[in-house]
Design a protein around this motif. Sequence first.
Motif, PDB file in Angstrom:
ATOM      1  N   UNK A  69      86.258 -51.501 170.619  1.00  0.00           N
ATOM      2  CA  UNK A  69      86.601 -52.379 169.506  1.00  0.00           C
ATOM      3  C   UNK A  69      86.370 -51.620 168.195  1.00  0.00           C
ATOM      4  N   UNK A  70      87.214 -51.880 167.202  1.00  0.00           N
ATOM      5  CA  UNK A  70      87.073 -51.186 165.933  1.00  0.00           C
ATOM      6  C   UNK A  70      87.155 -52.129 164.745  1.00  0.00           C
ATOM      7  N   UNK A  71      86.520 -51.719 163.669  1.00  0.00           N
ATOM      8  CA  UNK A  71      86.703 -52.344 162.356  1.00  0.00           C
ATOM      9  C   UNK A  71      86.725 -51.212 161.347  1.00  0.00           C
ATOM     10  N   UNK A  72      87.192 -51.486 160.147  1.00  0.00           N
ATOM     11  CA  UNK A  72      87.369 -50.377 159.215  1.00  0.00           C
ATOM     12  C   UNK A  72      86.332 -50.365 158.094  1.00  0.00           C
TER      13      UNK A  72
ATOM     14  N   UNK B 162      75.742 -61.414 166.412  1.00  0.00           N
ATOM     15  CA  UNK B 162      75.671 -60.069 165.837  1.00  0.00           C
ATOM     16  C   UNK B 162      76.830 -59.887 164.879  1.00  0.00           C
ATOM     17  N   UNK B 163      76.498 -59.667 163.600  1.00  0.00           N
ATOM     18  CA  UNK B 163      77.499 -59.498 162.542  1.00  0.00           C
ATOM     19  C   UNK B 163      77.736 -57.996 162.341  1.00  0.00           C
ATOM     20  N   UNK B 164      78.985 -57.561 162.537  1.00  0.00           N
ATOM     21  CA  UNK B 164      79.315 -56.136 162.515  1.00  0.00           C
ATOM     22  C   UNK B 164      80.130 -55.828 161.262  1.00  0.00           C
ATOM     23  N   UNK B 165      79.637 -54.855 160.462  1.00  0.00           N
ATOM     24  CA  UNK B 165      80.293 -54.463 159.217  1.00  0.00           C
ATOM     25  C   UNK B 165      80.420 -52.950 159.154  1.00  0.00           C
ATOM     26  N   UNK B 166      81.549 -52.475 158.597  1.00  0.00           N
ATOM     27  CA  UNK B 166      81.710 -51.031 158.428  1.00  0.00           C
ATOM     28  C   UNK B 166      80.786 -50.450 157.390  1.00  0.00           C
ATOM     29  N   UNK B 167      80.276 -51.282 156.469  1.00  0.00           N
ATOM     30  CA  UNK B 167      79.372 -50.831 155.415  1.00  0.00           C
ATOM     31  C   UNK B 167      77.990 -51.435 155.602  1.00  0.00           C
TER      32      UNK B 167
END
Length: 812
Positions: A585-588, A678-683
């Motif tokens: 899975x990806x996020x930017x 679980x909150x997933x952030x690129x930053x």
Amino acid sequence: MAGHLNPPPPTRRVSFSPPEKEAAPSAPDHAGCESNWWSSMDDVWKAFPIPSILESVTSTKPATGQPLDDDRSNVRPEDLVDDELIRPPKSFFFQFYTPAFFARRFQQLRTPHSQAAGVNPEKAVPSKPPPPQKGFWAVYFESPIRRLNFWTVLSIILFGPPIFWAGYFAGQGMAGTLPTHDAKSTPSNGQEPAVAPTIAPALAPTYAPVSYDTNLFMVQNQVISQGDTIYLNEEKQGVHLVQEQDGNLVLFKDTNKTTILWHSGLMQSSYATTTYSTILQGDGNLVTQSKTGSTTTVEWDSKSDSSLHGEYSLILNEQANGMLIVRTIDSQIMWSSLSPIDGSAEDIVTPAPTTKLVNGATRNPTPKPTPGPTPKPTPFPTRPPSPHPTFVRRPEEVSQSTRFQMESGPMLGHVTHESIQIWGFQGANRTMQLVYWPYSEGTDSETLVRASPNAAAKGSSIVTLENLQPNTLYLYEYRIQDAWIAQGHFHTAAAPSDKGSAFRYALASCMNVKSNDGGYVEQPVWNDILSRKPDFALLPGDTVYLNHHDWTSEGEIIYDRVWFRYLQQRRESNFANFIKTVPTYGSWDDHDYGKNDAQHSQKGKETVLAAWKHLWPNPYPKTPSFDGNYYTITRGDTEFFMLDCRWYRNTRTGTLFGEQQLEWLGQALIASKATFKILVSGSDVMEKNMATDVRTIGTVVAANGISGVLFNSGDIHRNEFKVQELETWPYPVMQITSSGVARVWRRPYAIVQVDTTLSDPEVVASFYSADTSAEVTTWSNDPNQICTNIQGTNRHQESRCTQRIRLSELTP
């Protein structure tokens, strides 16, 4: 002279003068024949000088232009002018002293020097008179090198014989305890064999622990030939595997062969005319074969054959005292040199006590070897290895296509207990067949779906496989015209249960395949992550690095350039192998969204989002509530919220996620029944001056009594576990960050284990970091180094620390 980088200067002309008559030497104190003998010997030494590289002169041409003899007998050092070029002569060992040579020397003693050189004495150029002649020993010992050589030779003469005989008699005394290797020896009918490989000396020294660079001895279809040795340590120390000349396959504990950990028990007497080799077959069987002339015979096998052809490895166990044959696809142990074993490669059995032999050697764990294998195995215990042994073959063998190939992919995406999405790009707009089947004994059926090219997505396809069995391993192939062009496997998630769930995932970000931009063209880190057996992977941000070639002069992102960057990354062999077997899975973040530090004003962000949805088989909402790159994942009773930290980002107002996304997230957290959210952030969500949104989320958590909320992030090019106390949160804010997997020398990543079956459910983050900056290296984690003890104080230790987070710590 040979070896000079620059050509030597032209040979200068040498002038000669007739020798003047030397004055008669004064009579010595001892007269008579003794005086004549020394005088004669002095002439002899002059005639036969000991060559010296440091004191000789080069061969030169006389005035006639003809080359001198190679022995330089026509030229003396005193005959050369002062500035003549001095070069070393040929080696002493190339001087060939024949009888003719000696005769010529004596003749030259009685011939005037000018005549020997072919010079007319009347026309010779005058030269300065020669210096007074010195005796041989005076001249000889003027050289410090010769003085050193003299004392060296004298020392050898004086001390060499005593040392030699002392060693000889000591060796005779030890001869009874050392093994011998008699080429004519024969099996001893049940007695201990006399051949070297199976007998070790009685005394085994104590060794310091050896650090192994790898635990892999052999891979699928690898052969170890007679006389070959496989070392696991680059320094060739410690445990190693040898194919001995008597056919025995032997595992030694140390390079001195003082302790045998295991051997195949083979004893042959015909090894002088027979060659042996051992192969790890496609059915998981380790087989030793002998070849005499054109006849090949199987002499020994591990009897670990399986009806499932697969990818197998022969590895060293964790205790470094035995070997295992492991089926890679499911970690099933097929054979152990220690004892029969069931289960996965993670369940290593403690070795049995060693057996002491008569001579003190250790052999573990097999009994005394019999004269030959019993019973004699067939040439192939089940069937010859399949042409494609990585996967199960049904009765209908399918060959690899020689005409078509996959340009990129396959790539596994969103997976549940009953479905999975797979992305593939053939590159020629041809319809492919995606065939899949469960990996189990006796499989005789397969399911086929069409993978049609999507013209809007440059001909790629995303196929959803449905009605799968929970917690089941499947194999799949892409085919064109009944020939496969790509293969892979996947494992479905376990069915939801009210008893909780346990799984692990990989967390990594920031990968750059461009070497001229701080990246890694080769990325072996993905193989190391794969060895940790994650159920899926999260890649939060900077999954490629766009640059000025990828946007217009006005700064607008170009769709085709986004594709180009992703094809670059997905063609990297290690990453390609990873994504075809691990759902990803990806996020930017900024570099795969637009320019460096790009935010809401990035031009062409709609183009990038369209490319992402064509490239990533992620579970995007069919009817999105707002624009952006966001979605949710549910695994057991854990829910992941993949957030977009760039679409609405505004450094002026201090927001990462924007009002619309925060509203959606708040409602989703309130509705979630998951144990962990679980909150997933690129930053980094705790980034300075950008923590406004975290405080906003905290008010929702506190107002609704929501437990189990924590963050995952990337961006900062290091591993980090961060804890902060914020006034709006009812419990500490915790963030697991891993970044730089193919961007910085440590190439860090994290393996996160979630277990909600415990009375106090927990999340354990294990951070891994490269041990060296070498391109091919190892990665390690310290389970005893607690991250909170070193938070922000020791980046080196923090890069491989471990942190346990319990639900009780995340409860209001």
